[in-house]
Write an enzyme that holds these catalytic residues in place. Structure first.
Site, PDB file in Angstrom:
ATOM      1  N   GLU A 148       2.328   1.395  24.932  1.00 37.95           N
ATOM      2  CA  GLU A 148       2.002   1.859  23.599  1.00 37.95           C
ATOM      3  C   GLU A 148       2.224   0.789  22.537  1.00 37.95           C
ATOM      4  O   GLU A 148       1.413   0.630  21.622  1.00 37.95           O
ATOM      5  CB  GLU A 148       2.815   3.121  23.266  1.00 37.95           C
ATOM      6  CG  GLU A 148       2.366   4.370  24.021  1.00 37.95           C
ATOM      7  CD  GLU A 148       2.838   4.433  25.464  1.00 37.95           C
ATOM      8  OE1 GLU A 148       3.578   3.527  25.904  1.00 37.95           O
ATOM      9  OE2 GLU A 148       2.458   5.387  26.172  1.00 37.95           O
ATOM     10  N   HIS A 163       7.434  16.740  24.214  1.00 41.80           N
ATOM     11  CA  HIS A 163       5.977  16.857  24.134  1.00 41.80           C
ATOM     12  C   HIS A 163       5.554  17.839  23.040  1.00 41.80           C
ATOM     13  O   HIS A 163       4.462  18.390  23.080  1.00 41.80           O
ATOM     14  CB  HIS A 163       5.401  17.338  25.473  1.00 41.80           C
ATOM     15  CG  HIS A 163       5.309  16.266  26.517  1.00 41.80           C
ATOM     16  ND1 HIS A 163       6.413  15.647  27.050  1.00 41.80           N
ATOM     17  CD2 HIS A 163       4.248  15.703  27.126  1.00 41.80           C
ATOM     18  CE1 HIS A 163       6.023  14.756  27.960  1.00 41.80           C
ATOM     19  NE2 HIS A 163       4.720  14.766  28.023  1.00 41.80           N
TER      20      HIS A 163
END
Ligand SMILES: Cc1ncc(C[n+]2csc(CCOP(=O)(O)OP(=O)(O)O)c2C)c(N)n1
Lengths: 348, 316
Positions: free
Chosen positions: A61, A130
Site C-alpha cells: 500500500e 475491516h
C-alpha cells in the site's frame, strides 16, 4: 446509460467514461483485475483498456501510493483502489507527507492529481480491522479533498469530479451502499460544484448523515414523523471542501443540529460540522446540538454487540427526539419492516 | 511421532470441515479463512517447537491455533460470537487467541504480525528467556515492505524468530507471479542473511527442519532467525466454506497433485487401522462436544460492548 443504476454501476461507469475520454487515467490496486473486480466496480475495464492502464498490484500500500504520486507527477491521473479503508493506514506517509503537501511545499510548482477509492466495511462480522470509518483523519489534513457519496448519482459525480481535480481526492465508499439504486447524472460534462444536498426538507431539526449513515438518517426522519417531528436531512457529500452554508441555513431555521458520523464521534466530521456551524451562528439563534456515531469502542463481530455498535434509524430517531425535546423522552420507535437495513450475508 | 502428527492433522481438518458444514446455516456470522489443505505447516511447526514458544499469525489462524493447543470449544464459541469464545465474541474467526498456549493473537491486516513477532522474540531474548517465536504468514505478506523491514531487523538483532511462510501461491485470486518479479521468497530471506529452508508440504520434513532450528536456538539464543518457505495449497476459496475453481483463476488440475498428496490421508495410512480409528473417534467426540458447547453458549451481554477498550487499572 441506464436510467436507474446501482452504486456499483455508477462507480464502474464513471471510471469507464473518464478512462475512455482521458487517456491519462489509469486504474490500479489490489484485486482490481481479479474475478470479483472489487465487487464489480472495476468489471470489464481490464478488457476494454488493457493491462497497461488497469492492473492489480502487489500487496504494497505505501509503495503503491507513492507510485501513484509519481505517476501523477509524470502526467497521469491515477485511481488507486482499496477494498477496505483500513488498509489505507499503511499508506499514510505517502498520502499525508507527500501527496497532500507536494503542491504547497513546492510553492505551487508541482501538483498531484490522484484519486484514492476506499471502502468502509460493515456487517457479517467485519470486526476490528475491516469496519473503520477513518475519513476524519483525512479531513484533518490540508491538501487532501474528501468525499463520501451515498447515492449512485453522487458516486458517479464525485468520482468524475475527483478524477478531473488537480489535487488528491479520497472517495470514501461503503460496502452496504453498493446495493443502492438510483438515477445517474445526465450531463456528465457539466457537473455541479461540490456541495451538500438537502435530501429531505423539514422544520424541527437538521439531521446530517455521512456515508451510509445518510440512509439511516432518512429512516430516522420517517420514524420521527410518528412523534410529529419534521427532520430536515442533509447529505454533505463532500467533507473537504465542506459546504457549511447549506447546513447553517437549515440550522438557523430548525434550531437543532444532529450529525451522524459513519465513524467514532471524537474529532469526527460531526465535531467539525457542529463547531463550524456554531462558530457562524454565535448565539444569533439558540441551537441544540448532538453528535452520533460508532460506540467509542473497537467494532465487535458478534451480532448482538455489532448491532449496538452502530447508530441506526431507530436509535437516531430516539436520540433526535430527545434532542428536540431537550431531555429524555423515553421513546424508541417500533421497527418497521420497510425501514430495516438490508441483510448482508458473507462470507465477505 | 506419527500418531501425534495424525491426531493434530486430522483434528484440524475435521474442525475446518465442520465449520464449512455449519456455515450455510448462518450460525457463524463472520468471515472464515479456512486452513484445509494447509494443515501440515501448522502441525509440523507446532510439534517441533516448545511448550513455552509462542505464535503470531494472520487471519488464517485456525490451523496454527489448534496445532499449538489452542482451546477448541473457545475457538468454536468465538466463531459463533459467544461470550465463552476465545475473545469473548469480540474477535471472531480472524483473531483467535489463547495466551496460555502461546497463541498471541492474529491480525486481519496482511503483514502486520511480522514485526510484532520480531519484537516479541527480541524481548524474550533480552529477558534471557528460552522462548522462540513462530510467525505464520502467506506469500502475499511478503509483498509488503514491512516483511523486508522485519526480516532485516530480526537478522540484525539475531532475534529468535522462526518465520513460517505458507506459500499457497495466491493472495486472494492473484498468483505470486503476477505480484513478484522474482518469485523466490526464500531467496529474499537469504538476502537478508537469514538461515533459510525451502520445504514441501510434507509434515515430517517440516517437523525435522523446524526441530533442528529450535534445538540450535536452545543451545545458542543468537542462532536465529530462521526462515522456512513451505509450498502448500489452499483447497477452499480465500474466504468462506466453498471451493472456487469456477472463478477461473486456478484449476482443479493444479490442485490435483496436492489432493493426491493429502498429508492427512498419507500420514493416517501409515498408522495401524485400530490406532487411527481410535484417534478419529476421540477427535470426533471432541469436535461434537465443542460445537454443541458453542451452540448452547450465551451471547455476550450488551454491557460487554464497552469492556476491554482499556484495562481496569488505568492511570491515564
Ligand atoms: C494490508 C492489507 N492489504 C490488503 C488486504 C486484503 N487481503 C486480505 S487477505 C489478502 C491476501 C493475502 O495473501 P497471503 O498473505 O498469501 O495469505 P493467504 O490468504 O494465502 O493465507 C489480501 C490482499 C489486507 N487484509 N491487508
Amino acid at each position: 446509460m441506464p436510467e436507474e443504476a446501482t452504486y456499483v454501476e455508477a462507480i464502474r461507469s464513471a471510471t469507464e467514461l473518464e478512462m475512455a475520454q482521458d487517456p491519462r487515467v489509469v486504474l490500479f490496486g489490489l484485486d482490481v483485475d481479479d474475478p470479483k473486480c472489487i465487487q464489480g466496480t472495476t468489471a470489464g475495464l481490464l478488457d476494454r483498456f488493457g493491462s497497461e492502464r488497469v492492473f492489480g498490484t502487489p500487496l504494497a500500500e505505501e509503495a503503491m501510493t507513492g507510485a501513484a504520486v509519481g505517476m501523477a507527477l509524470s502526467g497521469l491521473r491515477p485511481i488507486h483502489v482499496h477494498i477496505r479503508i483500513d488498509f489505507v493506514l499503511l499508506a499514510m506517509n505517502q498520502l499525508i507527507n507527500v501527496a497532500a503537501k507536494t503542491r504547497y511545499m513546492h510553492g505551487g510548482k508541482l501538483h498531484v492529481p490522484m484519486v484514492v477509492r476506499a471502502m468502509i466495511g460493515k456487517s457479517w462480522g467485519q470486526g476490528a480491522q475491516h469496519s473503520q470509518g477513518l475519513y476524519p483523519l483525512f479531513m484533518h489534513i490540508p491538501g487532501l479533498k474528501v468525499c463520501a457519496p451515498s447515492t449512485p448519482y453522487d458516486a458517479m459525480a464525485c468520482l468524475l469530479t475527483a478524477i478531473r481535480d488537480d489535487d488528491p481526492v479520497i472517495i470514501v465508499e461503503h460496502r452496504l451502499l453498493y446495493y443502492q439504486t438510483g438515477p445517474l447524472p445526465e450531463d456528465t460534462d457539466n457537473l455541479p460544484a461540490p456541495s451538500a444536498r438537502v435530501t429531505r426538507p423539514g422544520n424541527d431539526v437538521t439531521l446530517v448523515g455521512i456515508s451510509h449513515q445518510q440512509e439511516e438518517c432518512l429512516r430516522a426522519a420517517a420514524y420521527l414523523e410518528e412523534k410529529g417531528i419534521s427532520a430536515e436531512v442533509i447529505d454533505p457529500i463532500w467533507l473537504t471542501p465542506l459546504d457549511l452554508d447549506t447546513i447553517e441555513t437549515s440550522v438557523r431555521k430548525t434550531g437543532a443540529l444532529c450529525v451522524v458520523d459513519n465513524t467514532w464521534t471524537t474529532c469526527g466530521a460531526g465535531s467539525e460540522i457542529i463547531a463550524g456551524v456554531l462558530e457562524r451562528i454565535q448565539g444569533d439563534v439558540p441551537v441544540r446540538v448532538k453528535r452520533l456515531g460508532y460506540a467509542p469502542v473497537t467494532c465487535p463481530p458478534t451480532p448482538g454487540l455489532e448491532e449496538l455498535f452502530y447508530p441506526n434509524g431507530r436509535t437516531i430517531a430516539r436520540d433526535v427526539c430527545d434532542l428536540v425535546h431537550g431531555g429524555n423522552v423515553g421513546w424508541t420507535p417500533e421497527e418497521r419492516a420497510n425501514l430495516r437495513e438490508i441483510t448482508f450475508k458473507g462470507p465477505f | 511421532m506419527l500418531e501425534r502428527f495424525y491426531r493434530s492433522l486430522y483434528r484440524i481438518r475435521r474442525v475446518e470441515e465442520e465449520v464449512a458444514r455449519v456455515y450455510p446455516s448462518d450460525v457463524i456470522k463472520s468471515p472464515v479463512h479456512l486452513s484445509i489443505g494447509q494443515e501440515s505447516t501448522a502441525v509440523g511447526v507446532c510439534e517441533a517447537i516448545c511448550e513455552q514458544d509462542v505464535l503470531f499469525t494472520s487471519y488464517r489462524c485456525h490451523a496454527p491455533y489448534l496445532a499449538k493447543g489452542g482451546d477448541l470449544p473457545g475457538m468454536i464459541a468465538e466463531l459463533y460470537g459467544k461470550a465463552a469464545g476465545a475473545a469473548g465474541g469480540k474477535g471472531g474467526s480472524m483473531h483467535l487467541v489463547d495466551v496460555a498456549k502461546g497463541v498471541m493473537g492474529a491480525s486481519a491486516v496482511v503483514g502486520t504480525p511480522l514485526p510484532n513477532a520480531v519484537g516479541y522474540a527480541l524481548g524474550a531474548k533480552i529477558q534471557k528467556k528460552d522462548v522462540a517465536v513462530a510467525c505464520f504468514f502467506g506469500d502475499g505478506a511478503t509483498d509488503e515492505g514491512v516483511f523486508h523491514e522485519s526480516l532485516n531487523f530480526a537478522a540484525l538483532k539475531r532475534a529468535p524468530v522462526l518465520f513460517i511462510c505458507e506459500n499457497n501461491g495466491f493472495a486472494i485470486h492473484t498468483h505470486q507471479k503476477f505480484r513478484q518479479a522474482v518469485p523466490d521468497i526464500a531467496g529474499h530471506a537469504e538476502a537478508h542473511g537469514i538461515t533459510t529452508r525451502r520445504l514441501s508440504d510434507n509434515v515430517t520434513e517440516i517437523y525435522d527442519a523446524v526441530r533442528e532450528a529450535r534445538e540450535a536456538l536452545e543451545k545458542n539464543p543468537d542462532a536465529g532467525p530462521f526462515f522456512f518457505e513451505c509450498s502448500i495449497y489452499r483447497w477452499k476459496e480465500h474466504v468462506g466454506p466453498s471451493e472456487d475453481y469456477q472463478l477461473g483463476y486456478r484449476h482443479l488440475e493444479d490442485a490435483q497433485p496436492w489432493l493426491d498428496n493429502d498429508q492427512v490421508r498419507v500420514v493416517g495410512e501409515k498408522l495401524a487401522v485400530a490406532t487411527r480409528e481410535a484417534i478419529e473417534q476421540e477427535v470426533e467426540a471432541e469436535i461434537q462436544a465443542a460445537f454443541a458447547f458453542a451452540a448452547s453458549a450465551e451471547f455476550p451481554a450488551p454491557a460487554e460492548l464497552y469492556t476491554h477498550v482499556f484495562g481496569e487499572q488505568s492511570h491515564a
